[in-house]
Structures are given as structure tokens and as C-alpha cells.
Design an enzyme around this catalytic site. Structure first.
Site, PDB file in Angstrom:
ATOM      1  N   ARG A   1       0.835  -1.212   0.000  1.00 14.80           N
ATOM      2  CA  ARG A   1       0.000   0.000   0.000  1.00 14.80           C
ATOM      3  C   ARG A   1       0.865   1.256   0.000  1.00 14.80           C
ATOM      4  NH1 ARG A   1      -3.061   2.545   4.828  1.00 14.80           N
ATOM      5  NH2 ARG A   1      -4.621   3.867   3.834  1.00 14.80           N
TER       6      ARG A   1
ATOM      7  N   HIS B   1       0.667   4.466  -2.543  1.00 17.17           N
ATOM      8  CA  HIS B   1       0.487   5.835  -2.065  1.00 17.17           C
ATOM      9  C   HIS B   1       1.649   6.728  -2.466  1.00 17.17           C
ATOM     10  CE1 HIS B   1      -3.002   5.533   0.970  1.00 17.17           C
ATOM     11  NE2 HIS B   1      -3.061   4.504   0.151  1.00 17.17           N
TER      12      HIS B   1
ATOM     13  N   ASP C   1       8.609   8.486  -6.298  1.00 17.57           N
ATOM     14  CA  ASP C   1       9.846   9.216  -5.999  1.00 17.57           C
ATOM     15  C   ASP C   1      10.237   9.134  -4.534  1.00 17.57           C
ATOM     16  OD1 ASP C   1       7.877  10.774  -4.869  1.00 17.57           O
ATOM     17  OD2 ASP C   1       8.679  12.684  -5.596  1.00 17.57           O
TER      18      ASP C   1
ATOM     19  N   SER D   1       8.614  10.161  -2.026  1.00 21.93           N
ATOM     20  CA  SER D   1       8.194  11.334  -1.243  1.00 21.93           C
ATOM     21  C   SER D   1       7.283  10.973  -0.073  1.00 21.93           C
ATOM     22  CB  SER D   1       7.520  12.365  -2.149  1.00 21.93           C
ATOM     23  OG  SER D   1       6.424  11.804  -2.847  1.00 21.93           O
TER      24      SER D   1
ATOM     25  N   ASN E   1      -2.844   8.978   4.705  1.00 22.71           N
ATOM     26  CA  ASN E   1      -1.603   8.260   4.966  1.00 22.71           C
ATOM     27  C   ASN E   1      -1.328   8.011   6.443  1.00 22.71           C
ATOM     28  OD1 ASN E   1      -0.882   7.968   2.276  1.00 22.71           O
ATOM     29  ND2 ASN E   1       0.241   9.902   2.209  1.00 22.71           N
TER      30      ASN E   1
ATOM     31  N   HIS F   1      -6.329  -5.647  -2.711  1.00 22.17           N
ATOM     32  CA  HIS F   1      -7.116  -5.788  -1.484  1.00 22.17           C
ATOM     33  C   HIS F   1      -7.312  -7.245  -1.090  1.00 22.17           C
ATOM     34  CE1 HIS F   1      -9.098  -1.573  -2.187  1.00 22.17           C
ATOM     35  NE2 HIS F   1      -7.859  -1.494  -1.767  1.00 22.17           N
ATOM     36  N   THR F   2      -6.727  -8.158  -1.838  1.00 20.00           N
ATOM     37  CA  THR F   2      -6.777  -9.565  -1.451  1.00 20.00           C
ATOM     38  C   THR F   2      -5.889  -9.841  -0.242  1.00 20.00           C
ATOM     39  OG1 THR F   2      -6.597 -11.838  -2.263  1.00 20.00           O
ATOM     40  CG2 THR F   2      -4.892 -10.309  -2.978  1.00 20.00           C
TER      41      THR F   2
ATOM     42  N   ASP G   1      -9.972  -9.468   2.948  1.00 19.57           N
ATOM     43  CA  ASP G   1     -10.267 -10.720   2.245  1.00 19.57           C
ATOM     44  C   ASP G   1     -10.378 -11.804   3.313  1.00 19.57           C
ATOM     45  OD1 ASP G   1     -10.398 -12.969   0.667  1.00 19.57           O
ATOM     46  OD2 ASP G   1      -8.641 -12.499  -0.545  1.00 19.57           O
TER      47      ASP G   1
ATOM     48  N   ASP H   1      -4.282 -14.039  -3.622  1.00 19.31           N
ATOM     49  CA  ASP H   1      -5.022 -15.017  -4.429  1.00 19.31           C
ATOM     50  C   ASP H   1      -6.172 -14.327  -5.163  1.00 19.31           C
ATOM     51  OD1 ASP H   1      -6.985 -14.604  -2.456  1.00 19.31           O
ATOM     52  OD2 ASP H   1      -6.398 -16.387  -1.326  1.00 19.31           O
TER      53      ASP H   1
END
Length: 326
Positions: free
Chosen positions: A60, A64, A72, A74, A91, A188-189, A243, A251
Site C-alpha cells: 500500500r 500511495h 519518488d 516522497s 496516509n 485488497h486480497t 479478504d 489469491d
């Protein structure tokens, strides 16, 4: 049927041209730091053996980073007055910053002043997927680190509350198309989410703030399960598996859940409102095309990882990921 490796190789060729123009190369460190991938993987294997749930947050973090100013590094920068990307509301639930610094320190020990934090984070994200039983792909490298990190710019991040129109617009702004949207959503699995990211679907869908004000698109049995975990609209601490049952394994179960209207976020359910994304979900909900999806995911990750990168003489190679060089 082509093997997974062959399919990935063929599909990655489709994005090779864009990588070339950005001066990214899979063998970028072949002479300057040939051990970089081995160093990163060693740290990843150690971390996931102790805490396998860290894979999703690290993946994640890469998303982001790339959606704000490009890939980069950041998102890793600290700010004395709390105005950096990591300080923005979207964040504040990111975790794993200390681990990224640990990996960077190990890379610095092997190859001082050579490998960017942006590249380290990209390799970490790839290994997070692979070590969670997902696909492996070669990562084009050569990114440089940016020195600017502004909290207000996180408006470019696709929020969990977004509908299909907003999602496609935000992805298009990063040169990612509707296929990339549905493919990358399947990240999102793995992982968990705080209740506050979706609890309006349970208690405040139209703004009435009562137990009957629910999202009618959410499957009732799943709704009840979520309500048993997230007791109120104000629950800011409880974590829910995105999940359920296999949240540590990369998966195809995500597609099965979304196809049954059990996607956790508004943005997951929104994928059923578009003909292309709905068809993609239904195809992969069958579980019969694992290699195809894995190859698609690899291609979209490379494409996203090439977003607005700094290369050549641009940016810098930060010694520590949380601060710019002095």
C-alpha cells in the site's frame, strides 16, 4: 496454456517502451549494486517470517507513493511541521516506515550512495506480493528520490469512498486505464482496514446516522458480519480483514467476494457498476485464470511503478529515506 513466467514476460513487453523512455532498466544496478535485490529480499523474508501481515501495508505504501508526485519516495519523507504526505489523513494509517529505513540501511551498507529509496520501496512492494504467494516480476530500476512532500497533494490518492467515475479519473491522471484500475484493486486480497474507512456503509450511508441507514448494495449477511465487528460509526481502532479467511495470501478470492457484493469499500463495490470491470471480476471470480490475473497484475504494477519517475540527474539518492540529503 502458457506458463506464468512466459505470460508475464510477454505482457511486460507491452510496457517496455514506456520504461525505456523513463530510463528505467531491469539491470540498472548490475554493476553498481548487483546484490541489491538479494539484500532487499533477505530483509523481506526475515520480516514476513515474523509478521506476515506487514506485506499489505508495504504494498500500500508503494501505491500511495506513486499516486502522489510519482514513484519518488516522497511518501517516506518526514516534516518538522507535519505537512508532508505521510501526515495527511489518507496516509496516517500507513505503517512500515521503520522497516523501509532498515532495508535502506542494509542496502546502504552493501552499496553506499547508490540505490534510491524509491527503488527500494518498489522492490519491497514486489517482494511483498511474491512472498504472499502472488506473482513475481522483474522490476525496472533507476528511480531517483524527490525532495518535496506536501500533504495537500494526497488528494490524488483514490479514496475508499470513490465511485467508478472518480476512480477512473484519478487512475487516468497517472496514465493508468480501467483495466489497471480493476487489476490493481485486487491488491485488497491481502491486508486489513480500519472500520472508519467503510463504516458509513453500515450506519450512515445517506447521512441519517442510524442503524438502518445502510448501503443497499452490500450483501446483507456480509453487512451483519461487519456490524458485529464495527460496533459504531465512531470505531477508530478495530481492524477488519479485507479478504476474510485468506488476508495474508495473494489469491483470487478478492474477485469472488466482490462478485457476491462483499467488497469492503465503496470503491470495491463500484467496480460492479462498469461493464468492463464487472466482466473482469466475474471472469476471475471463477478462479480458473490465476496465471492470467497474475500476469495482468505484474504488468499493471510495472506500469504504475513507472509513473512520473525522476531519473538521470533529477532528484537525489537519499542516504536515509525520511530526510533529504544535506
Amino acid at each position: 496454456m502458457a506458463t506464468r513466467g512466459v505470460m508475464v514476460a510477454l505482457l511486460l513487453a507491452a510496457v517496455a517502451a514506456s520504461c525505456a523512455t523513463a530510463q528505467l532498466q531491469e539491470k540498472f544496478y548490475s554493476e553498481s549494486c548487483p546484490s541489491v535485490e538479494e539484500v532487499v529480499r533477505k530483509e523481506m523474508v526475515r520480516a514476513l517470517s515474523l509478521a506476515p501481515s506487514i506485506a499489505a501495508p508495504l504494498l500500500r505504501m508503494h501505491f500511495h507513493d506513486c499516486f502522489v508526485r510519482g514513484c519518488d519516495g516522497s511518501v517516506l519523507l518526514d516534516s518538522a511541521n507535519k505537512t508532508a504526505e505521510k501526515d495527511a489523513l489518507p496516509n496516517q494509517t500507513l505503517r512500515g516506515f521503520d522497516f523501509v529505513e532498515r532495508v535502506k540501511a542494509a542496502v546502504e551498507k552493501a552499496c553506499p550512495d547508490t540505490v534510491s529509496c524509491a527503488d527500494v520501496l518498489t522492490l519491497i512492494a514486489r517482494d511483498a506480493v511474491w512472498l504472499s504467494k502472488g506473482p513475481f516480476w522483474e522490476v525496472p530500476l533507476g528511480r531517483r528520490d524527490g525532495s518535496v512532500s506536501i500533504s495537500n497533494e494526497t488528494d490524488a490518492l483514490p479514496p475508499p469512498t470513490a465511485n467508478i467515475t472518480v476512480l477512473t479519473q484519478l487512475f487516468a491522471a497517472k496514465n493508468l486505464d480501467i483495466k489497471d484500475l480493476v487489476v490493481l484493486s485486487a491488491a485488497h486480497t491481502i491486508g486489513t482496514s480500519h472500520c472508519f474507512s467503510f463504516s458509513d456503509r453500515l450506519y450512515n450511508f445517506t447521512g441519517r446516522v442510524n442503524p438502518s441507514d445502510i448501503d443497499p448494495t452490500l450483501e446483507p449477511f456480509y453487512m451483519a458480519k461487519l456490524k458485529s465487528k464495527c460496533a459504531s460509526l465512531n470505531d477508530n481502532t478495530t481492524l477488519v480483514e479485507m479478504d476474510p479467511g485468506s488476508f495474508k495470501t495473494f489469491d483470487l478470492d478478492y474477485f469472488k467476494l466482490v462478485s457476491k457484493r462483499r467488497g469492503l469499500f465503496h470503491s470495491d463495490g463500484a467496480l460492479l457498476t462498469n461493464a468492463f470491470t464487472r466482466a473482469y471480476i466475474q471472469r476471475h471470480a471463477t478462479g480458473a485464470f490465476k496465471d492470467e490475473f497474475f500476469a495482468d497484475f505484474a504488468v499493471s504494477m510495472v506500469k504504475m511503478g513507472n509513473t512520473d519517475v525522476l531519473t538521470g540527474s533529477q532528484g537525489e539518492i537519499r542516504k536515509k529515506c525520511s530526510v533529504v540529503n544535506h
